[in-house]
Design a protein around this motif. Structure first.
Motif, PDB file in Angstrom:
ATOM      1  N   GLU A  18      -5.661  -6.950   6.772  1.00 40.54           N
ATOM      2  CA  GLU A  18      -4.965  -5.832   7.414  1.00 40.54           C
ATOM      3  C   GLU A  18      -3.466  -6.127   7.539  1.00 40.54           C
ATOM      4  OE1 GLU A  18      -7.071  -5.386  11.089  1.00 40.54           O
ATOM      5  OE2 GLU A  18      -8.897  -4.711  10.083  1.00 40.54           O
ATOM      6  N   ASP A  19      -3.133  -7.350   7.931  1.00 48.29           N
ATOM      7  CA  ASP A  19      -1.728  -7.743   8.050  1.00 48.29           C
ATOM      8  C   ASP A  19      -1.021  -7.675   6.693  1.00 48.29           C
ATOM      9  OD1 ASP A  19      -2.191  -8.162  10.715  1.00 48.29           O
ATOM     10  OD2 ASP A  19      -2.190 -10.362  10.586  1.00 48.29           O
ATOM     11  N   TYR A  20      -1.706  -8.114   5.644  1.00 48.70           N
ATOM     12  CA  TYR A  20      -1.155  -8.065   4.297  1.00 48.70           C
ATOM     13  C   TYR A  20      -0.859  -6.613   3.901  1.00 48.70           C
ATOM     14  CZ  TYR A  20      -0.850  -8.633  -0.779  1.00 48.70           C
ATOM     15  OH  TYR A  20      -0.433  -8.603  -2.087  1.00 48.70           O
ATOM     16  N   CYS A  21      -1.815  -5.724   4.144  1.00 48.78           N
ATOM     17  CA  CYS A  21      -1.627  -4.306   3.804  1.00 48.78           C
ATOM     18  C   CYS A  21      -0.474  -3.698   4.613  1.00 48.78           C
ATOM     19  CB  CYS A  21      -2.922  -3.520   4.049  1.00 48.78           C
ATOM     20  SG  CYS A  21      -4.226  -3.887   2.864  1.00 48.78           S
ATOM     21  N   THR A  22      -0.397  -4.036   5.886  1.00 47.24           N
ATOM     22  CA  THR A  22       0.688  -3.531   6.730  1.00 47.24           C
ATOM     23  C   THR A  22       2.038  -4.008   6.210  1.00 47.24           C
ATOM     24  OG1 THR A  22      -0.782  -3.497   8.646  1.00 47.24           O
ATOM     25  CG2 THR A  22       1.580  -3.501   9.090  1.00 47.24           C
ATOM     26  N   ALA A  23       2.118  -5.276   5.850  1.00 46.62           N
ATOM     27  CA  ALA A  23       3.377  -5.819   5.327  1.00 46.62           C
ATOM     28  C   ALA A  23       3.756  -5.148   4.012  1.00 46.62           C
ATOM     29  CB  ALA A  23       3.257  -7.331   5.143  1.00 46.62           C
ATOM     30  N   LYS A  24       2.779  -4.934   3.139  1.00 43.69           N
ATOM     31  CA  LYS A  24       3.065  -4.281   1.856  1.00 43.69           C
ATOM     32  C   LYS A  24       3.510  -2.830   2.061  1.00 43.69           C
ATOM     33  CE  LYS A  24       2.440  -7.398  -1.250  1.00 43.69           C
ATOM     34  NZ  LYS A  24       3.492  -7.814  -2.128  1.00 43.69           N
ATOM     35  N   ARG A  25       2.880  -2.138   2.996  1.00 42.59           N
ATOM     36  CA  ARG A  25       3.292  -0.751   3.283  1.00 42.59           C
ATOM     37  C   ARG A  25       4.711  -0.717   3.848  1.00 42.59           C
ATOM     38  NH1 ARG A  25      -1.687  -0.276   6.007  1.00 42.59           N
ATOM     39  NH2 ARG A  25      -3.273   0.165   4.461  1.00 42.59           N
ATOM     40  N   ALA A  26       5.026  -1.645   4.751  1.00 43.06           N
ATOM     41  CA  ALA A  26       6.363  -1.705   5.336  1.00 43.06           C
ATOM     42  C   ALA A  26       7.397  -2.024   4.258  1.00 43.06           C
ATOM     43  CB  ALA A  26       6.407  -2.757   6.448  1.00 43.06           C
ATOM     44  N   GLU A  27       7.051  -2.928   3.360  1.00 44.55           N
ATOM     45  CA  GLU A  27       7.954  -3.267   2.261  1.00 44.55           C
ATOM     46  C   GLU A  27       8.179  -2.059   1.358  1.00 44.55           C
ATOM     47  OE1 GLU A  27       7.717  -6.071  -1.688  1.00 44.55           O
ATOM     48  OE2 GLU A  27       6.828  -6.862   0.170  1.00 44.55           O
ATOM     49  N   ALA A  28       7.104  -1.338   1.057  1.00 43.80           N
ATOM     50  CA  ALA A  28       7.229  -0.132   0.223  1.00 43.80           C
ATOM     51  C   ALA A  28       8.070   0.927   0.931  1.00 43.80           C
ATOM     52  CB  ALA A  28       5.848   0.418  -0.113  1.00 43.80           C
TER      53      ALA A  28
END
Length: 134
Positions: A106-116
């Motif tokens: 979940e943290d990985y997905c959140t970080a990737k979404r924030a980066e995008a």
């Protein structure tokens, strides 16, 4: 969204599912054995009541077979209860092992979404500056 944790997460979820299925099966068997014990006990009682005029202890071969069957069923019931407790403990351990992986995913997905989102903001800001300058 694909994460580096997907394979491990899938494996651990499958392990949880396997334990859950084994637990459901053991609980179903427990119910069957408990019913068989109740039925065997009721049969012995009826036979005892029917022979009330006879000796206080029924030593007929049929009664001995029924008693030994009740003992076997009681041992099997105890074994199943132990198995259910073991499966419940294993389920808890597997769930506790899965939780950090779920959180990391979940943290990985959140970080990737924030980066995008940041990249999208930068691109839209650059586009806005480019159209203002022309």
């Amino acid at each position: 969204m694909k994460t580096p944790y997907d394979d491990d997460r899938r494996l651990r979820r499958n392990e949880l599912d396997d334990i859950r299925q084994a637990l459901v099966g053991a609980e179903a068997q427990l119910s069957v054995f408990a019913g068989a014990i109740v039925d065997a006990d009721a049969t012995l009682r009826r036979e005892r009541e029917a022979r009330a005029a006879g000796p206080p202890f029924d030593i007929s071969p049929d009664a001995a077979v029924r008693r030994s069957e009740m003992l076997r069923l009681a041992r099997e019931l105890a074994r199943l209860e132990d198995e259910i407790e073991r499966l419940r403990a294993a389920l808890l351990v597997k769930f506790e092992a899965l939780r950090p992986i779920e959180t990391a995913s979940e943290d990985y997905c959140t970080a990737k979404r924030a980066e995008a989102a940041r990249k999208g903001t930068v691109l839209s800001d650059d586009a806005a500056r480019g159209s203002v300058g022309t």
